[in-house]
Motif scaffolding. Structure first.
Motif, PDB file in Angstrom:
ATOM      1  N   GLU A  24      75.155  38.896  68.705  1.00 56.22           N
ATOM      2  CA  GLU A  24      75.817  37.676  69.559  1.00 56.22           C
ATOM      3  C   GLU A  24      77.167  38.007  69.644  1.00 56.22           C
ATOM      4  O   GLU A  24      77.686  37.735  70.791  1.00 56.22           O
ATOM      5  N   VAL A  79      76.054  31.831  65.540  1.00 53.24           N
ATOM      6  CA  VAL A  79      76.805  31.095  65.952  1.00 53.24           C
ATOM      7  C   VAL A  79      76.756  29.627  65.389  1.00 53.24           C
ATOM      8  O   VAL A  79      77.932  29.030  65.148  1.00 53.24           O
ATOM      9  N   ASP A  85      71.842  39.147  63.798  1.00 47.24           N
ATOM     10  CA  ASP A  85      72.295  38.161  64.771  1.00 47.24           C
ATOM     11  C   ASP A  85      73.699  38.315  65.227  1.00 47.24           C
ATOM     12  O   ASP A  85      74.270  38.002  66.221  1.00 47.24           O
ATOM     13  N   ARG A 110      78.741  36.478  74.023  1.00 41.64           N
ATOM     14  CA  ARG A 110      77.579  36.515  73.305  1.00 41.64           C
ATOM     15  C   ARG A 110      76.454  37.333  74.018  1.00 41.64           C
ATOM     16  O   ARG A 110      76.243  37.177  75.322  1.00 41.64           O
ATOM     17  N   GLY A 124      70.128  36.647  70.763  1.00 41.83           N
ATOM     18  CA  GLY A 124      70.409  35.906  69.440  1.00 41.83           C
ATOM     19  C   GLY A 124      69.512  34.987  69.007  1.00 41.83           C
ATOM     20  O   GLY A 124      69.136  34.252  70.031  1.00 41.83           O
TER      21      GLY A 124
END
Length: 281
Positions: A204, A167, A200, A158, A162
């Motif tokens: 990530e 996640v 994101d 990652r 983020g």
């Protein structure tokens, strides 16, 4: 010993196989099976080092560094007293291996994915058998420990910055790779915009939501294909038809799922390693 709690009413069976318990070179293997999803202790901390491995499904592990997906050829390693939880899907077998010593190659790894080679995996299956000759347990344990080494996992790569929503989605999909929820539906559930969730995922994981989900599904399929037909695998991992699954598989690996399963069943380790390396690139 911590009790394993099923995520549904179905009972979980647990068999214990212990060799040299109480000694530094002892090993305890617990084999769990359930018709329901399994959760291995929220916020659990163990007195022994733990290694979780499933020969027939993907595991979703959570720890203080985030979420980790454990698939074919891998196990989840946790040193003693490290808070963690592990989730398995329904109709899945999970082996929890308890050790007093840390394998040399994992000495610097507190928690995370570890590669487990073919010989080590076969030895785990062998010692989890009532007919196993315990005189060979010490050597089996040594070879299991020698067959482990750290492996970076895509979910661990990652990028900083983020927001965490990607996640959250990735962890949910790890528990159910066939979940048909669309990106806009995830965004609505998490009270963020679709663009925020898209960004994101890029931050990530370095890829889009659809790319990450496809990677997860194909990763899971490599394990399922060892014991289940192509049509059932396609359905379980969320493809509308076997042909759609086959097309995605061929684009990724350059061969059909049936061919890949044949190579794995035939013990073609080189071919199987090539398939897995392409998924980890």
């Amino acid at each position: 010993m911590t009790v394993v709690a099923p995520l549904a009413a179905d009972p979980v069976s647990c068999e214990e196989f212990g060799y040299g318990l109480g000694r530094p070179d002892g090993i305890l293997v617990l084999r769990y099976r359930s018709a329901a999803r399994m959760a291995f202790g929220e916020n659990r901390q163990d007195f022994l080092h733990q290694l979780y491995w499933s020969p027939d499904g993907v595991l979703s592990a959570r720890h203080d560094r985030g979420a980790t997906l454990i698939g074919p050829g891998e196990a989840f390693w946790v040193q003693r007293a490290v808070t963690h939880e592990v989730h398995a899907a329904d109709r899945q077998t999970v082996y929890r291996i308890c050790l007093r010593e840390v394998p040399a190659a994992l000495d610097g790894l507190q928690v995370g994915a570890a590669r487990i080679d073919v010989e080590a995996a076969e030895l785990v299956l062998a010692i989890a058998d009532r007919e196993y000759d315990e005189r060979g347990a010490s050597e089996a344990r040594r070879r299991i420990m020698a067959g482990l080494d750290p492996r970076p996992h895509p979910a661990d790569d990652r990028q900083p910055g983020g927001s965490g929503v990607a996640v959250t989605v990735a962890t949910a999909l790890a528990n159910d790779p066939g979940d048909p929820t669309r990106l806009d539906e995830w965004a609505e559930r998490l009270h963020v915009s679709v663009k925020t969730l898209q960004r994101d995922f890029a931050r990530e994981f370095g890829m889009s939501y659809s790319q990450w989900r496809t990677s997860l599904r194909l990763r899971v399929s490599l394990t399922l294909l060892q014991t289940r037909p192509v049509g059932e695998v396609a359905r379980r991992i969320g493809y509308a038809s076997p042909s759609a699954f086959i097309s995605a598989f061929v684009r990724e690996y350059g061969c059909t799922p049936g061919r890949a399963a044949s190579m794995i069943h035939a013990g073609d380790d080189a071919a199987a390693s090539l398939l897995l390396s392409r998924l980890h690139r």
